[in-house]
Design a protein around this motif. Sequence first.
Motif, short mmCIF file in Angstrom:
data_model
loop_
_atom_site.label_atom_id
_atom_site.label_comp_id
_atom_site.label_asym_id
_atom_site.label_seq_id
_atom_site.Cartn_x
_atom_site.Cartn_y
_atom_site.Cartn_z
N GLU A 67 0.98 -1.38 -0.09
CA GLU A 67 -0.12 0.09 -0.12
C GLU A 67 0.85 1.12 0.03
N THR A 111 -4.71 -8.04 8.40
CA THR A 111 -5.40 -7.04 9.04
C THR A 111 -4.72 -6.83 10.30
N LYS A 116 -7.51 -2.05 9.10
CA LYS A 116 -7.03 -1.96 7.74
C LYS A 116 -6.07 -3.21 7.29
N ARG A 118 -3.05 -4.91 4.95
CA ARG A 118 -2.05 -4.50 4.45
C ARG A 118 -1.64 -5.61 3.54
#
Length: 129
Positions: A67, A111, A116, A118
């Motif tokens: 990300e 998670t 979030k 990744r």
Amino acid sequence: MSDMPAIMISELDIDRLEGLLDKKPYRDDPAFNTLKAELARATVVKPEQVPDDVVRMNSVVTFEVEESGQQFQMKLCFPHEMKDAQQAISVFAPIGGALIGLSVGQKIDWTLPDTKHRHVKIIRVENPA
């Protein structure tokens, strides 16, 4: 976590990790359920059967968080080894638990506590002699 990659862990590493997870404060803490699930799904082999490109305890791992595009190089340690280690990450940290058992080129969707996802990719693994 979807489409989890196959992981391999040595008998020595899994015995030590499960032994720690059976003790307080880890035993009853739901924060470690994801690591426990990772260990439960791993293929367990003798230490000499783990290929050189597989992340094991005390490996120095170069990995990328897709990300952000950031690459990190960290030594994967047991929690009690963290105070003496530089550029290290605990296997009990969320990203540390994601690394164990992966091999070069593999990716995992992980998670983090902030909920979030990744995507982590293993770039290089250096194992102790």
